[in-house]
Design a protein around this motif. Structure first.
Motif, PDB file in Angstrom:
ATOM      1  N   PHE A   5       0.827  -1.204   0.000  1.00 21.20           N
ATOM      2  CA  PHE A   5       0.000   0.000   0.000  1.00 21.20           C
ATOM      3  C   PHE A   5       0.863   1.257   0.000  1.00 21.20           C
ATOM      4  N   PHE A   6       1.848   1.308   0.897  1.00 27.09           N
ATOM      5  CA  PHE A   6       2.710   2.482   0.962  1.00 27.09           C
ATOM      6  C   PHE A   6       3.571   2.629  -0.291  1.00 27.09           C
ATOM      7  N   SER A   7       3.943   1.531  -0.899  1.00 22.70           N
ATOM      8  CA  SER A   7       4.692   1.600  -2.157  1.00 22.70           C
ATOM      9  C   SER A   7       3.843   2.199  -3.269  1.00 22.70           C
ATOM     10  N   VAL A   8       2.600   1.794  -3.346  1.00 18.10           N
ATOM     11  CA  VAL A   8       1.684   2.329  -4.356  1.00 18.10           C
ATOM     12  C   VAL A   8       1.437   3.822  -4.119  1.00 18.10           C
ATOM     13  N   VAL A   9       1.257   4.208  -2.873  1.00 22.94           N
ATOM     14  CA  VAL A   9       1.047   5.619  -2.551  1.00 22.94           C
ATOM     15  C   VAL A   9       2.289   6.430  -2.924  1.00 22.94           C
ATOM     16  N   HIS A  10       3.455   5.925  -2.587  1.00 20.12           N
ATOM     17  CA  HIS A  10       4.702   6.624  -2.894  1.00 20.12           C
ATOM     18  C   HIS A  10       4.897   6.771  -4.408  1.00 20.12           C
ATOM     19  N   CYS A  11       4.685   5.709  -5.140  1.00 21.16           N
ATOM     20  CA  CYS A  11       4.836   5.763  -6.607  1.00 21.16           C
ATOM     21  C   CYS A  11       3.807   6.692  -7.238  1.00 21.16           C
ATOM     22  N   GLY A  12       2.590   6.655  -6.762  1.00 18.06           N
ATOM     23  CA  GLY A  12       1.558   7.554  -7.269  1.00 18.06           C
ATOM     24  C   GLY A  12       1.919   9.005  -7.033  1.00 18.06           C
ATOM     25  N   TYR A  13       2.435   9.289  -5.856  1.00 19.73           N
ATOM     26  CA  TYR A  13       2.856  10.659  -5.560  1.00 19.73           C
ATOM     27  C   TYR A  13       4.005  11.064  -6.473  1.00 19.73           C
ATOM     28  N   ARG A  14       4.985  10.203  -6.612  1.00 15.24           N
ATOM     29  CA  ARG A  14       6.193  10.530  -7.369  1.00 15.24           C
ATOM     30  C   ARG A  14       5.928  10.638  -8.866  1.00 15.24           C
ATOM     31  N   TRP A  15       5.072   9.797  -9.412  1.00 16.05           N
ATOM     32  CA  TRP A  15       4.841   9.753 -10.848  1.00 16.05           C
ATOM     33  C   TRP A  15       3.673  10.607 -11.313  1.00 16.05           C
ATOM     34  N   ILE A  16       2.751  10.919 -10.404  1.00 16.36           N
ATOM     35  CA  ILE A  16       1.560  11.657 -10.826  1.00 16.36           C
ATOM     36  C   ILE A  16       1.471  13.022 -10.144  1.00 16.36           C
ATOM     37  N   PHE A  17       1.414  13.035  -8.817  1.00 12.88           N
ATOM     38  CA  PHE A  17       1.134  14.280  -8.109  1.00 12.88           C
ATOM     39  C   PHE A  17       2.288  15.278  -8.154  1.00 12.88           C
ATOM     40  N   ALA A  18       3.517  14.818  -8.029  1.00 17.03           N
ATOM     41  CA  ALA A  18       4.662  15.737  -8.073  1.00 17.03           C
ATOM     42  C   ALA A  18       4.798  16.397  -9.445  1.00 17.03           C
ATOM     43  N   PRO A  19       4.712  15.655 -10.563  1.00 15.65           N
ATOM     44  CA  PRO A  19       4.773  16.340 -11.864  1.00 15.65           C
ATOM     45  C   PRO A  19       3.605  17.293 -12.110  1.00 15.65           C
ATOM     46  N   ILE A  20       2.422  16.939 -11.652  1.00 15.37           N
ATOM     47  CA  ILE A  20       1.277  17.831 -11.827  1.00 15.37           C
ATOM     48  C   ILE A  20       1.487  19.112 -11.031  1.00 15.37           C
ATOM     49  N   ARG A  21       2.022  18.988  -9.827  1.00 16.89           N
ATOM     50  CA  ARG A  21       2.304  20.176  -9.021  1.00 16.89           C
ATOM     51  C   ARG A  21       3.356  21.050  -9.703  1.00 16.89           C
ATOM     52  N   GLU A  22       4.382  20.412 -10.275  1.00 19.23           N
ATOM     53  CA  GLU A  22       5.422  21.159 -11.000  1.00 19.23           C
ATOM     54  C   GLU A  22       4.828  21.887 -12.209  1.00 19.23           C
ATOM     55  N   LEU A  23       3.950  21.220 -12.943  1.00 27.73           N
ATOM     56  CA  LEU A  23       3.288  21.853 -14.085  1.00 27.73           C
ATOM     57  C   LEU A  23       2.423  23.032 -13.638  1.00 27.73           C
ATOM     58  N   HIS A  24       1.735  22.861 -12.535  1.00 28.10           N
ATOM     59  CA  HIS A  24       0.890  23.928 -12.004  1.00 28.10           C
ATOM     60  C   HIS A  24       1.734  25.131 -11.594  1.00 28.10           C
ATOM     61  N   GLN A  25       2.836  24.886 -10.898  1.00 22.80           N
ATOM     62  CA  GLN A  25       3.711  25.983 -10.483  1.00 22.80           C
ATOM     63  C   GLN A  25       4.314  26.691 -11.689  1.00 22.80           C
ATOM     64  N   GLY A  26       4.708  25.921 -12.697  1.00 28.13           N
ATOM     65  CA  GLY A  26       5.257  26.516 -13.911  1.00 28.13           C
ATOM     66  C   GLY A  26       4.234  27.365 -14.640  1.00 28.13           C
ATOM     67  N   ALA A  27       3.015  26.865 -14.743  1.00 22.64           N
ATOM     68  CA  ALA A  27       1.958  27.628 -15.405  1.00 22.64           C
ATOM     69  C   ALA A  27       1.670  28.919 -14.646  1.00 22.64           C
ATOM     70  N   SER A  28       1.732  28.865 -13.337  1.00 23.86           N
ATOM     71  CA  SER A  28       1.514  30.074 -12.537  1.00 23.86           C
ATOM     72  C   SER A  28       2.618  31.094 -12.769  1.00 23.86           C
TER      73      SER A  28
END
Length: 98
Positions: free
Chosen positions: A20-43
């Protein structure tokens, strides 16, 4: 029998928690972190910082989106520079004509 089942359940529970924690970590690293970076860049670009470039590594869709975003901001920067040069040239022309 009771003791062997107890250990089986204990090991299975620990494995499930780790999975479970591995899936959460991978999801954060592969999905949420890049989306946050894209959002910050767009801002930043929305605030006028056309020199900002994304740095998302990989060959997935997020990296391709970041690359296209970088191309778009580079084009915005070129257009802004061209417009600034035109404004300067026309300002000089207006001053000469006066």
């Amino acid at each position: 029998v009771y003791q062997s089942r107890f250990w089986l359940i204990t090991v299975s529970t620990i494995a499930a928690i780790l999975l479970f924690f591995s899936v959460v970590h991978c999801g954060y690293r592969w999905i949420f972190a890049p989306i946050r970076e894209l959002h910050q860049g767009a801002s930043r670009v929305a605030q006028g910082d056309f020199t900002y470039r994304m740095r998302i590594r990989g060959d997935d869709e997020m990296a391709q989106l970041a690359d296209k975003f970088n191309q778009m901001t580079a084009r915005f920067e070129e257009i802004r520079d061209q417009l600034d040069q035109e404004v300067r040239a026309r300002t000089k022309q207006a001053l000469r004509s006066e």
